[in-house]
Design an enzyme around this catalytic site. Structure first.
Site, short mmCIF file in Angstrom:
data_model
loop_
_atom_site.label_atom_id
_atom_site.label_comp_id
_atom_site.label_asym_id
_atom_site.label_seq_id
_atom_site.Cartn_x
_atom_site.Cartn_y
_atom_site.Cartn_z
N GLU A 112 0.83 -1.20 0.00
CA GLU A 112 0.00 0.00 0.00
C GLU A 112 0.86 1.25 0.00
O GLU A 112 1.98 1.25 0.52
CB GLU A 112 -0.92 0.00 1.24
CG GLU A 112 -1.98 -1.08 1.17
CD GLU A 112 -2.91 -1.12 2.38
OE1 GLU A 112 -4.12 -1.20 2.16
OE2 GLU A 112 -2.43 -1.08 3.52
N CYS A 125 3.57 8.43 1.11
CA CYS A 125 4.13 7.47 2.06
C CYS A 125 4.24 6.15 1.31
O CYS A 125 3.23 5.58 0.89
CB CYS A 125 3.18 7.36 3.26
SG CYS A 125 3.67 6.13 4.47
N CYS A 132 6.64 -7.01 6.58
CA CYS A 132 7.77 -6.50 7.36
C CYS A 132 8.23 -7.59 8.31
O CYS A 132 7.41 -8.32 8.86
CB CYS A 132 7.35 -5.26 8.15
SG CYS A 132 8.74 -4.47 9.04
N CYS A 136 7.08 -5.65 15.24
CA CYS A 136 6.64 -4.78 16.33
C CYS A 136 5.17 -5.10 16.63
O CYS A 136 4.33 -5.09 15.73
CB CYS A 136 6.80 -3.31 15.94
SG CYS A 136 8.49 -2.88 15.47
N CYS A 139 2.04 -2.86 15.49
CA CYS A 139 1.95 -2.43 14.09
C CYS A 139 1.30 -3.53 13.26
O CYS A 139 1.71 -4.69 13.33
CB CYS A 139 3.36 -2.13 13.56
SG CYS A 139 3.40 -1.72 11.81
N GLU A 188 10.62 -2.39 6.44
CA GLU A 188 11.74 -1.74 7.11
C GLU A 188 12.76 -1.36 6.02
O GLU A 188 13.48 -2.23 5.51
CB GLU A 188 12.35 -2.69 8.15
CG GLU A 188 13.70 -2.27 8.70
CD GLU A 188 13.74 -0.82 9.21
OE1 GLU A 188 12.82 -0.39 9.93
OE2 GLU A 188 14.71 -0.12 8.85
N SER A 221 12.42 6.23 7.48
CA SER A 221 12.11 5.86 8.86
C SER A 221 12.59 4.44 9.14
O SER A 221 12.38 3.54 8.34
CB SER A 221 10.60 5.97 9.08
OG SER A 221 10.26 5.63 10.41
N SER A 244 12.26 5.10 14.83
CA SER A 244 11.10 4.67 15.61
C SER A 244 11.58 4.17 16.97
O SER A 244 11.95 3.01 17.11
CB SER A 244 10.35 3.56 14.87
OG SER A 244 9.85 4.06 13.65
N LEU A 245 11.60 5.06 17.94
CA LEU A 245 12.18 4.70 19.25
C LEU A 245 11.12 4.09 20.18
O LEU A 245 11.28 2.99 20.67
CB LEU A 245 12.82 5.94 19.88
CG LEU A 245 13.86 5.65 20.95
CD1 LEU A 245 15.08 4.94 20.39
CD2 LEU A 245 14.28 6.92 21.68
N HIS A 246 10.07 4.82 20.43
CA HIS A 246 8.89 4.34 21.18
C HIS A 246 9.12 4.06 22.65
O HIS A 246 8.15 3.87 23.40
CB HIS A 246 8.26 3.10 20.52
CG HIS A 246 7.89 3.28 19.09
ND1 HIS A 246 7.20 4.37 18.64
CD2 HIS A 246 8.14 2.53 17.99
CE1 HIS A 246 7.01 4.29 17.33
NE2 HIS A 246 7.59 3.18 16.91
N ASN A 324 -2.46 4.38 16.63
CA ASN A 324 -3.62 4.05 15.78
C ASN A 324 -4.04 2.62 16.07
O ASN A 324 -3.20 1.75 16.26
CB ASN A 324 -3.24 4.21 14.30
CG ASN A 324 -2.98 5.66 13.95
OD1 ASN A 324 -3.83 6.52 14.14
ND2 ASN A 324 -1.77 5.94 13.46
N CYS A 367 -0.26 5.61 10.32
CA CYS A 367 0.94 4.90 10.77
C CYS A 367 0.57 3.56 11.38
O CYS A 367 -0.26 3.49 12.29
CB CYS A 367 1.68 5.70 11.82
SG CYS A 367 2.20 7.30 11.25
#
Ligand code: SAH
Length: 374
Positions: A112, A125, A132, A136, A139, A188, A221, A244-246, A324, A367
């Site tokens: 997508e 985007c 992926c 995570c 996600c 990624e 990213s 992407s630390l989070h 999200n 996201c």
């Protein structure tokens, strides 16, 4: 600083014998295009003419290539501009200014891309992998696993489609220009490094060799594949790096971003800082705000301290992303008051910070929501 790709874990190896997408102009640098023209028994300037159509005019339809002999057009298009992406479905939001497209690749893989038009810019985007492998847990893409890497041509076709939609006035607001590309779709990008760098070169090469976009408008990213961050700093293309630390602590980040078991928070932040130092580009830290998971006031303080350890010369900007919803996820977005307190604490320690809008969440285009199901 850069090491050979084979020394790295987590880089997806294509199974031997897997069929590759057909060759595409966007896979080739200008020198390789001339070689192909020669192989086809054509003078090199034919390759330049075709590049002009594709990268400058955004045309892939032979009937519009009137400066080429009719017989040659069909042949060149068949050899160098095969269709790589077939649109399966398009969803729109924000009165048509946000548009998510589901694409089928030549082998049936689904990806997508999301086009977002703002008053002052238009951003696409893009996906860099079908699926992926980073797993995570919050996600949607990470839940499906990795299917395969995309090629440079497949990545660029998403960008060209967005640029064409803008140029042709297909997005409300009149004809315009695609100004920004973010590698924040599926995949990624650092685990598909070679194809992604090829795509960045095609985007930033001046027309007609490439799309002539500014590196400043491109954001890559990553979950934090440290050797690849270091390598990117040596490429001489100052794209914006987003990490992407989070979580500011390894205990929580090990759970939220499993690759943290390989490269720890301090290693990732140090590589990001080094990237900012080398490229003079401010790095973005992505931080998805999850209620009672990573949004505590003490974690805001710790995040600020972790980043401040490298000085307060404005090398970093924190993007807070309200989580999200994704299917099956046990986590939800933070309370607004916790979000505000998090921002307040970061800013109190001199860290610049914004809360990202959740564009496209009503079409599962925000996201972490790209799952590419039919
Ligand atoms: N693999 C790269 C590129 C994807 S970018 C990376 O992780 O950086 C997608 C961004 O959205 C990442 O910052 C990711 O962590 C974030 N994200 C993933 N799931 C999300 C969710 N459910 N809500 C908000 N952000 C999410």
């Amino acid at each position: 600083m850069s090491e050979p790709i084979k020394s790295l874990p987590l880089v997806f190896k294509e199974p031997r014998g897997r069929k590759k997408p057909p060759r595409h102009l966007a896979d080739l640098d200008p020198a390789a295009r001339r070689v192909v023209a020669e192989e086809l028994g054509l003078p090199a300037f034919r390759a330049n003419q075709l590049s002009k159509h594709y990268f400058e005019r955004l045309v892939a339809d032979p009937s519009e290539m009137t400066d080429l002999p009719a017989s040659l057009r069909e042949r060149l298009v068949a050899e160098l501009l095969p269709p790589l992406l077939t649109p399966v479905r398009t969803l729109e939001a924000d009165k048509g200014t946000t548009r998510k497209t589901l694409w089928r690749l030549f082998d049936g893989a689904l990806v997508e891309s999301v086009l977002m038009r703002y008053p002052d810019r238009a951003t696409i985007c893009v996906s860099s992998q079908a699926g992926c492998g980073m797993a995570c847990p919050f996600c949607a893409t990470g839940q499906g696993g990795l299917e395969r890497n995309m090629t440079t041509g497949e990545i660029i076709e998403q960008v060209v489609d967005g640029a064409r939609a803008m140029a042709q006035g297909k997005i409300p607001g009149g004809p315009g220009r695609l100004s920004n590309v973010v590698f924040m779709g599926m995949g990624e990008p650092m685990a598909n490094y070679k194809a992604v760098i090829g795509a960045i070169r095609r985007m930033t090469d001046p027309t007609p060799d490439g799309l002539g976009m500014s590196a400043r408008g491109i954001t890559l990213s990553t979950v934090g594949l440290v050797p690849r961050i270091n390598q990117l700093a040596t490429e001489g293309i100052p794209v914006t790096l987003a990490v992407s630390l989070h979580a500011p602590d390894d205990e929580l980040r090990n759970e939220l971003v499993p690759v943290n078991s390989r490269w720890k928070v301090h290693e990732v932040v140090e590589a990001a800082w080094e990237y900012a130092r080398t490229t003079k580009r401010r790095v973005s830290i992505e931080y998805a705000m999850m209620k009672d998971i990573n949004d505590q006031a003490w974690r805001a303080d710790l995040l600020a301290d972790v980043l401040q350890a490298y000085g307060d010369w404005g090398w970093v900007h924190v993007n807070l992303i309200p989580l999200n919803p994704t299917p099956g996820s046990k986590w939800t977005a933070s309370r607004k008051e916790d979000e505000r307190e998090f921002v307040r604490r970061l800013e109190a320690k001199g860290i610049s910070c914004t809360v990202r809008d959740t564009r496209g969440s009503d079409i599962d285009g925000a996201c972490g929501q790209l799952a590419a199901a039919e």
